[in-house]
Scaffold this motif. Structure first.
Motif, mmCIF file in Angstrom:
data_model
loop_
_atom_site.group_PDB
_atom_site.id
_atom_site.type_symbol
_atom_site.label_atom_id
_atom_site.label_comp_id
_atom_site.label_asym_id
_atom_site.label_seq_id
_atom_site.Cartn_x
_atom_site.Cartn_y
_atom_site.Cartn_z
ATOM 1 N N TYR A 287 0.774 -1.149 -0.120
ATOM 2 C CA TYR A 287 -0.108 0.157 -0.147
ATOM 3 C C TYR A 287 0.978 1.197 -0.021
ATOM 4 N N GLU A 288 0.456 2.333 -0.210
ATOM 5 C CA GLU A 288 1.038 3.723 -0.288
ATOM 6 C C GLU A 288 1.560 4.158 0.792
ATOM 7 N N GLY A 289 0.796 3.711 1.960
ATOM 8 C CA GLY A 289 1.003 4.047 3.486
ATOM 9 C C GLY A 289 -0.037 3.363 4.247
ATOM 10 N N PRO A 290 0.365 3.825 5.544
ATOM 11 C CA PRO A 290 -0.561 3.107 6.609
ATOM 12 C C PRO A 290 -1.944 3.818 6.252
ATOM 13 N N CYS A 291 -3.074 2.804 6.395
ATOM 14 C CA CYS A 291 -4.411 3.231 6.138
ATOM 15 C C CYS A 291 -5.146 2.286 6.824
ATOM 16 N N ALA A 292 -6.539 2.535 6.946
ATOM 17 C CA ALA A 292 -7.644 1.804 7.779
ATOM 18 C C ALA A 292 -7.988 0.397 6.978
ATOM 19 N N GLU A 293 -7.759 0.321 5.784
ATOM 20 C CA GLU A 293 -7.795 -1.012 4.959
ATOM 21 C C GLU A 293 -6.669 -2.110 5.492
ATOM 22 N N ALA A 294 -5.350 -1.472 6.132
ATOM 23 C CA ALA A 294 -4.611 -2.541 6.465
ATOM 24 C C ALA A 294 -4.032 -2.011 7.724
ATOM 25 N N PRO A 295 -5.044 -2.334 8.783
ATOM 26 C CA PRO A 295 -4.734 -1.981 10.124
ATOM 27 C C PRO A 295 -3.614 -2.622 10.804
ATOM 28 N N PHE A 296 -3.146 -2.057 11.715
ATOM 29 C CA PHE A 296 -1.815 -2.654 12.760
ATOM 30 C C PHE A 296 -2.371 -3.510 13.513
ATOM 31 N N ASN A 297 -1.859 -4.932 13.528
ATOM 32 C CA ASN A 297 -2.128 -5.834 14.492
ATOM 33 C C ASN A 297 -1.309 -5.892 15.716
ATOM 34 N N THR B 24 -4.774 -7.164 5.643
ATOM 35 C CA THR B 24 -6.192 -6.577 4.898
ATOM 36 C C THR B 24 -7.054 -7.377 5.631
ATOM 37 N N ALA B 25 -8.540 -7.078 5.478
ATOM 38 C CA ALA B 25 -9.592 -7.989 6.294
ATOM 39 C C ALA B 25 -9.497 -9.492 5.770
ATOM 40 N N ALA B 26 -9.009 -9.771 4.683
ATOM 41 C CA ALA B 26 -8.891 -11.184 4.259
ATOM 42 C C ALA B 26 -7.757 -11.910 5.128
ATOM 43 N N GLY B 27 -6.917 -10.773 5.454
ATOM 44 C CA GLY B 27 -5.671 -11.886 6.186
ATOM 45 C C GLY B 27 -4.318 -11.762 5.328
ATOM 46 N N PRO C 204 -1.177 -9.998 4.233
ATOM 47 C CA PRO C 204 0.117 -9.247 4.887
ATOM 48 C C PRO C 204 0.267 -8.070 3.929
ATOM 49 N N VAL C 205 0.408 -6.779 4.476
ATOM 50 C CA VAL C 205 0.705 -5.791 3.741
ATOM 51 C C VAL C 205 1.855 -4.992 4.306
ATOM 52 N N CYS C 206 2.679 -4.412 3.241
ATOM 53 C CA CYS C 206 3.802 -3.543 3.381
ATOM 54 C C CYS C 206 3.125 -2.088 3.257
ATOM 55 N N VAL C 207 3.421 -1.048 4.020
ATOM 56 C CA VAL C 207 2.942 0.111 3.786
ATOM 57 C C VAL C 207 4.268 1.216 3.336
ATOM 58 N N HIS C 208 5.259 0.391 3.034
ATOM 59 C CA HIS C 208 6.459 1.519 2.663
ATOM 60 C C HIS C 208 7.026 1.017 1.313
ATOM 61 N N PRO C 209 6.312 1.329 0.332
ATOM 62 C CA PRO C 209 6.759 0.987 -1.044
ATOM 63 C C PRO C 209 8.072 1.333 -1.527
ATOM 64 N N HIS C 210 8.511 2.570 -1.088
ATOM 65 C CA HIS C 210 9.979 2.875 -1.437
ATOM 66 C C HIS C 210 11.131 2.068 -0.577
ATOM 67 N N LYS C 211 10.681 1.640 0.536
ATOM 68 C CA LYS C 211 11.646 0.662 1.111
ATOM 69 C C LYS C 211 11.860 -0.505 0.547
ATOM 70 N N VAL C 212 10.934 -1.234 0.041
ATOM 71 C CA VAL C 212 10.872 -2.493 -0.625
ATOM 72 C C VAL C 212 11.021 -2.507 -2.158
ATOM 73 N N GLY C 213 11.072 -1.344 -2.490
ATOM 74 C CA GLY C 213 11.306 -1.393 -4.109
ATOM 75 C C GLY C 213 10.178 -2.029 -5.142
ATOM 76 N N LEU C 214 8.997 -1.833 -4.668
ATOM 77 C CA LEU C 214 7.715 -2.253 -5.279
ATOM 78 C C LEU C 214 6.794 -1.037 -5.365
ATOM 79 N N PRO C 215 6.335 -0.666 -6.704
ATOM 80 C CA PRO C 215 5.273 0.281 -6.651
ATOM 81 C C PRO C 215 4.047 -0.469 -5.747
#
Length: 133
Positions: free
Chosen positions: A30-40, A48-51, A53-64
């Motif tokens: 995701y582009e950044g932290p958001c309600a769609e991917a809450p911190f557990n 995500t709600a479906a379980g 896993p989400v990264c919220v730092h695309p610039h750190k992992v080198g993926l858009p």
């Protein structure tokens, strides 16, 4: 468990990033932290709600940002070459060294095609060697 694509201590991804635990395509970015991917708070990860896993730092992992696991979004990257060949080495170095390995291969292929088109006077192999060293 699949081999994580981020290895080694020099990569800027967070220590708890799903990129350290899952292969490309097995998590969303995701582009950044958001309600769609809450911190557990139980395990310190985001899902995500479906379980998924989400990264919220695309610039750190080198993926858009993309819903790679959720939607099966394919990995696509587009080089945005600089305006002058003088800026090419620095640009390629930054792009290549911040890319995830699976994306790195796509970037190299794209660079091999685009550089001669945009900068016909540049030796592509030498430019890529400089960028990857």
């Amino acid at each position: 468990m699949a081999d994580a694509f981020v290895t080694g201590g020099e990569h800027p991804s967070c220590g708890i990033c799903p990129s350290r635990r899952f292969a490309l395509g097995e998590f969303d970015v995701y582009e950044g932290p958001c309600a769609e991917a809450p911190f557990n708070p139980v395990d310190g990860h985001r899902y995500t709600a479906a379980g998924v896993p989400v990264c919220v730092h695309p610039h750190k992992v080198g993926l858009p940002p993309g819903r790679y696991k959720t939607d099966g979004t394919p990995f696509t990257v587009e080089l945005e070459l600089p305006d002058s060949p003088a800026a090419l080495d620095a640009y390629l170095y930054e792009v290549m060294h911040s890319a995830a390995p699976g994306v790195l291969e796509l970037l190299i292929e794209q660079a091999a095609e685009e550089i001669p088109r945009v900068f016909p006077q540049v030796d592509v192999v030498r430019a890529l060697r400089r960028a990857l060293n």
